[in-house]
Design a protein around this motif. Structure first.
Motif, PDB file in Angstrom:
ATOM      1  N   LEU A  13       8.649 -29.541 -25.972  1.00 27.88           N
ATOM      2  CA  LEU A  13       7.837 -29.244 -26.792  1.00 27.88           C
ATOM      3  C   LEU A  13       6.451 -28.711 -26.071  1.00 27.88           C
ATOM      4  N   LEU A  14       6.764 -28.402 -25.320  1.00 33.01           N
ATOM      5  CA  LEU A  14       5.171 -28.007 -24.913  1.00 33.01           C
ATOM      6  C   LEU A  14       5.311 -26.637 -25.823  1.00 33.01           C
ATOM      7  N   SER A  16       7.241 -25.797 -28.111  1.00 33.02           N
ATOM      8  CA  SER A  16       7.242 -25.803 -29.635  1.00 33.02           C
ATOM      9  C   SER A  16       5.711 -26.147 -30.168  1.00 33.02           C
ATOM     10  N   ILE A  17       4.802 -26.755 -29.394  1.00 27.71           N
ATOM     11  CA  ILE A  17       3.015 -26.368 -29.276  1.00 27.71           C
ATOM     12  C   ILE A  17       2.546 -25.404 -29.288  1.00 27.71           C
ATOM     13  N   GLY A  18       3.099 -24.125 -28.118  1.00 30.23           N
ATOM     14  CA  GLY A  18       2.743 -23.655 -27.764  1.00 30.23           C
ATOM     15  C   GLY A  18       2.707 -22.336 -29.531  1.00 30.23           C
ATOM     16  N   CYS A  19       4.369 -22.224 -29.581  1.00 37.25           N
ATOM     17  CA  CYS A  19       4.147 -21.367 -30.995  1.00 37.25           C
ATOM     18  C   CYS A  19       3.752 -22.133 -32.406  1.00 37.25           C
ATOM     19  N   PHE A  20       2.829 -23.055 -32.640  1.00 43.61           N
ATOM     20  CA  PHE A  20       2.771 -23.946 -33.850  1.00 43.61           C
ATOM     21  C   PHE A  20       1.397 -23.062 -33.690  1.00 43.61           C
ATOM     22  N   GLY A  21       1.423 -23.028 -32.290  1.00 38.17           N
ATOM     23  CA  GLY A  21      -0.471 -22.314 -32.065  1.00 38.17           C
ATOM     24  C   GLY A  21      -0.421 -20.839 -31.849  1.00 38.17           C
ATOM     25  N   GLY A  35       8.796 -22.584 -34.056  1.00 34.93           N
ATOM     26  CA  GLY A  35       8.366 -24.085 -33.465  1.00 34.93           C
ATOM     27  C   GLY A  35       9.660 -25.135 -34.077  1.00 34.93           C
ATOM     28  N   VAL A  39      11.611 -27.558 -31.750  1.00 38.43           N
ATOM     29  CA  VAL A  39      11.459 -29.298 -32.270  1.00 38.43           C
ATOM     30  C   VAL A  39      12.667 -29.636 -32.847  1.00 38.43           C
TER      31      VAL A  39
END
Length: 61
Positions: A13-14, A16-21, A35, A39
């Motif tokens: 999850l972290l 994927s959040i990094g990729c979306f960021g 991302g 997910v």
């Protein structure tokens, strides 16, 4: 055993959040795609985890 799986799901999850960021900052579509893939695998890992928990509970009863 279950703690390792929980940490793995949290790390996914972290990531994927990094990729979306990274996508939000750079607007490069590859980060968004990566991302989404992460997910997808996180959801699959979570479903397998909860499936194993359900099967264990059913076998104990």
């Amino acid at each position: 055993m279950f703690a390792v799986v929980r940490v793995l799901i949290l790390l996914l999850l972290l990531a994927s959040i990094g990729c979306f960021g990274a996508y939000a900052v750079t607007r490069q579509r590859r980060y968004f795609h990566i991302g989404i893939v992460i997910v997808k695998w996180t959801v699959i890992a979570g479903l397998v985890f909860f499936g194993v928990l359900i099967v264990e509970r059913l076998l104990e009863a």
